[in-house]
Design an enzyme around this catalytic site. Sequence first.
Site, PDB file in Angstrom:
ATOM      1  N   GLU A 324      30.114  33.880 -13.305  1.00 18.69           N
ATOM      2  CA  GLU A 324      29.345  32.877 -14.038  1.00 18.69           C
ATOM      3  C   GLU A 324      27.991  33.414 -14.488  1.00 18.69           C
ATOM      4  O   GLU A 324      26.964  32.761 -14.341  1.00 18.69           O
ATOM      5  CB  GLU A 324      29.169  31.621 -13.179  1.00 18.69           C
ATOM      6  CG  GLU A 324      30.496  30.990 -12.788  1.00 18.69           C
ATOM      7  CD  GLU A 324      30.362  29.653 -12.055  1.00 18.69           C
ATOM      8  OE1 GLU A 324      29.386  29.472 -11.324  1.00 18.69           O
ATOM      9  OE2 GLU A 324      31.252  28.801 -12.250  1.00 18.69           O
ATOM     10  N   ASP A 398      38.084  25.474  -7.948  1.00 20.30           N
ATOM     11  CA  ASP A 398      36.693  25.195  -7.581  1.00 20.30           C
ATOM     12  C   ASP A 398      36.525  23.881  -6.832  1.00 20.30           C
ATOM     13  O   ASP A 398      36.049  22.905  -7.406  1.00 20.30           O
ATOM     14  CB  ASP A 398      35.840  25.181  -8.858  1.00 20.30           C
ATOM     15  CG  ASP A 398      34.353  25.296  -8.552  1.00 20.30           C
ATOM     16  OD1 ASP A 398      34.018  25.581  -7.399  1.00 20.30           O
ATOM     17  OD2 ASP A 398      33.553  25.114  -9.474  1.00 20.30           O
ATOM     18  N   GLU A 426      30.483  17.774  -4.831  1.00 18.90           N
ATOM     19  CA  GLU A 426      30.310  18.003  -6.270  1.00 18.90           C
ATOM     20  C   GLU A 426      31.419  17.350  -7.086  1.00 18.90           C
ATOM     21  O   GLU A 426      31.163  16.784  -8.144  1.00 18.90           O
ATOM     22  CB  GLU A 426      30.285  19.509  -6.520  1.00 18.90           C
ATOM     23  CG  GLU A 426      30.295  19.886  -7.987  1.00 18.90           C
ATOM     24  CD  GLU A 426      30.302  21.397  -8.208  1.00 18.90           C
ATOM     25  OE1 GLU A 426      30.234  22.161  -7.225  1.00 18.90           O
ATOM     26  OE2 GLU A 426      30.358  21.805  -9.383  1.00 18.90           O
TER      27      GLU A 426
HETATM   28  C1  BDP Z   1      30.705  25.640  -8.865  1.00 19.22           C
HETATM   29  C2  BDP Z   1      29.431  24.942  -9.165  1.00 19.22           C
HETATM   30  C3  BDP Z   1      28.302  25.862  -9.510  1.00 19.22           C
HETATM   31  C4  BDP Z   1      28.229  26.995  -8.503  1.00 19.22           C
HETATM   32  C5  BDP Z   1      29.553  27.707  -8.445  1.00 19.22           C
HETATM   33  C6  BDP Z   1      29.628  28.752  -7.353  1.00 19.22           C
HETATM   34  O1  BDP Z   1      29.658  24.056 -10.235  1.00 19.22           O
HETATM   35  O2  BDP Z   1      27.137  25.091  -9.532  1.00 19.22           O
HETATM   36  O3  BDP Z   1      27.226  27.888  -8.837  1.00 19.22           O
HETATM   37  O4  BDP Z   1      30.572  26.807  -8.137  1.00 19.22           O
HETATM   38  O5  BDP Z   1      30.298  28.475  -6.366  1.00 19.22           O
HETATM   39  O6  BDP Z   1      31.396  24.784  -8.014  1.00 19.22           O
HETATM   40  O7  BDP Z   1      29.063  29.815  -7.465  1.00 19.22           O
END
Ligand code: BDP
Length: 738
Positions: A324, A398, A426
Amino acid sequence: MKGIGGPGAARARKGFDWRRAVAGICLLAAALGCGAAQAEDGYELWLRYRPIEAARADGYRAFATQLLAGAATPTQAATREELQRGLRGLLGAAPPLAERVTRDGALVVGTPASSPTIAGLRLDTEGLGREGYLIRSVVVDGRKATVVAANDDAGALYGAFHFLRLLQTRQPLDRLDLREVPRLKLRVLNHWDNLDRHVERGYAGESIWDWHKLPDWRDPRYVDYARANASIGINGTVLNNVNSNALILTPMYLEKVKALADVFRPYGIRVYLSARFSAPREIGGLGTADPLDPRVRAWWKAKADEIYRHVPDFGGFLVKANSEGQPGPQDYGRSHADGANMLADAVAPHGGVVMWRAFVYSHETPDDRAKQAYAEFVPLDGRFRPNVMVQVKNGAIDFQPREPFHPLFGAMPKTPLMMEFQITKEYLGFATHLVYLGPLFEETLRADTKAKGEGSTVARVIDGSLHADTLQDPLTGMAGVANIGADRNWSGSHFDQANWYAYGRLAWNPDASSKAIAEDWVRMTFSNDPRFVAPAVGMMVASREAVVDYMTPLGLHHLMGRGHHYGPGPWVDGGPRADWTSVYYHRATREGIGFDRSASGSNAVAQYAPAVAAEFGDIARVPEPFLLWFHHVPWDHRMRSGRTLWHELVHRYTRGVDEVKKMRAAWDGLAPYVDAERHRQVAAFLAIQEKEAQWWRDASLAYWQSLNGRALPPGYAPPPKPLRYYQSLEFPYAPGNG
Ligand code: BDP
C-alpha cells in the site's frame, strides 16, 4: 458454591476479628452511600474488583487470611499491589502481610527465589518457563494454604491475576491444581497510532500515547493499560502505526519510548516499534535504504544500539514494507527476506526480533489480490533469520467479517508465522456494533490447513508444533491490532473491551473456547448473576454470525464504503485501483454473483493443501459460508436449505437484522442486573446497530436487485428507499480513516 466455605472457613471465622471489623466498616460505608457514587464508566475494564456478595464473601476470606508475597523487585511489588487492591475490593480488606504461614488460609505468591516457603514446597515448576505458573492448594507447616508459584516474577504476576479471576468469577478455591503455560511466546498488541495521536482505524478517541507531554508526564493511565494487558498475558506492545513515521526513531522520540517502556516493564510488557524502511534516507541522511548497502546496514545497527541504550529490553521491529505504498526492499530490487534479515541482524545482538508483515499486494500485479502474499512469500521460506517472524493476517484479503484462513498458514514449514488479528472493528461496525470477535478468532485458529494431514490446525502452525521437524524451538506469536484509545472506556464501547480481553486469552492459549472466555469476561465486567450471565454470553456468541449475515453473507467480502469503510457500498467502483472497489470482489451480473477462485477462475484455491483445495474448489463441497468467496454462482443455484441463492441471500440479510433485534430485546431485559450508566449506553449503541444493520440489508438488496432484476421472495419487506438514496449517502468525517 461448593468449596468456598469448607471446614477451613469455619475455623478461620472463629479466629479473626479483623475480617468482621472490616465487614462492618464496609456495611457502614455502603449504608452511607460511599462507593455507590462511583461512576460505572467502564474505565476499570474486567479488573473491576467489586465486593463479593455477603453470603459468599466469608467463604472466600478463608482463603486469604494472610498474604505472603515479596516486593523485592518492581514486578513483585506490582504483583503484591494488585493482590492487595483486588482482595481489598472483593473482600473488603486486603489480608495482612506475613513472612511465614501461621494460619490456615494463607495465600503464598512468588518463586523459589523470592519465597522461602515456595522453595520449601519443592513444586514441579519444570516446564513452566519464565511465564508459566501453578496455583495449588497445599499444606505448609501443617496449615492449609494456596500457593501461586512460578520460576520467574512474570509467571507469578500472571498467576496472581488468575487467582483474582477465580474470585471474580466465583470459582471454588479448595483443591486447586492449576498449571498454565502460554502456548505462544510473543503476545503483542499492534497500535496503529500516529504521532499526532490520530489512530488509524481507531474508534475510541485519540491515541492514549500523549507524545507531546512524554517523557515528563507519564499519565497514570499507562499503568492501568499495563495492568489490563498483564492480566490477560499480553507481553508486548508495538506503540506506533505500521504506516510508520521515521521520527519515532529520532532521539527526541526515543526518550518518550523509554518512558513508556519503563512504566510497562514491571508488568512484563516489552515495547516494540514499527520501523519505516526508508528511515536511513529520511532521518539518516543517506541517499539510499537498500538493505544490502553496507552504509544502510551500519546505520540500522547503530540505530538499534541507540534504541537499546534507551530501552535495554526493547522487543524489536514490526515492518510493513512494499505494501500500500510503503517503502521496502523491493524499491531496490531486493526481497522481503533481504529487508527483514538486515533489520534482524541489527537487533540480534540485543535479543530483538523482527515481525515482518505478509500483508502485501502490489500496484503492478493484476492477479487476484488474495493470491499475492502467498506468491511473494512462499518462495522465501527458509530464507529468514531465526529472529524473524512473518506476520500473517487471519485471511488473505483484509479482516473481513468472515474470511477463510490465509493460505500461507501451513505453506511455510521453515518460517515462523505469527498470527495477525484485528481487534479494532474496521470492517465490523466500528465501535457501535456489538460484535464479539472471539468466535472469529477461534474459527481461524481451529481451521484445518491439512498441511500435514487432518488436525493441522492454524493454532498448531503458529504455536510451532506442526512444523517441529523443520523448525526447532522457533519464535511463536500473535499480534492483535488494538482497539484502545483515550476514551474513558478504552475501547469505544463496553462490549468492545471483550474483544481485547478475548484476544489476550486466545494468544495465551489458542485452543481456548471463545464462549468460556466470554463468560469469564461477562462475570468480571458486569455481574455473576446467572440471570445476567447466560443471556449476555448468548448475545455475544450470536453477534458474530449476525454481522456476517447483515453485511457480507455467504462469502461476500469487501463491500463497505470507500476509504473509511463505514456502511454499505457494494456499488463502489472506479478509483485508483480495482482491488480497492467492491465490484472487483463481488463480480455480480444479471446472471450471478461471486469471485471465481476455483480452477476455472483465479485458482486461488490451489494455494491451499490439496485436500482443502479440492473442497474449496468444488461448488458442491465448499462450505456455504465461503461459497461466494470461491465461486461465481448463478442466482438460481440451489442451496442446501432448498432455497435459491437469491432467496438465501435475502433470507440471511434479513436474519442478521432480526438477530440484532433479538439482542436489543435481550439487553432490555437485563436492565435489573446492570448499572444504569452502562446499560443505557449499550442500549443506545444496540439501537444504532439495528438501524445500521437494516441499512446494510436494504442498501445491499436494492443494489443486487438493480443488477439481477429480481423481486424479493414473498414475505420479505422490500428496501424502503430507492438505490440512488443509499448511493447518495456520504460520510467525509467518518472516524479512523487512514
Ligand atoms: C487495512 C487498513 C489500512 C491498514 C492496512 C494494513 O484499511 O488502514 O494500513 O490494512 O494492515 O485493513 O496495513
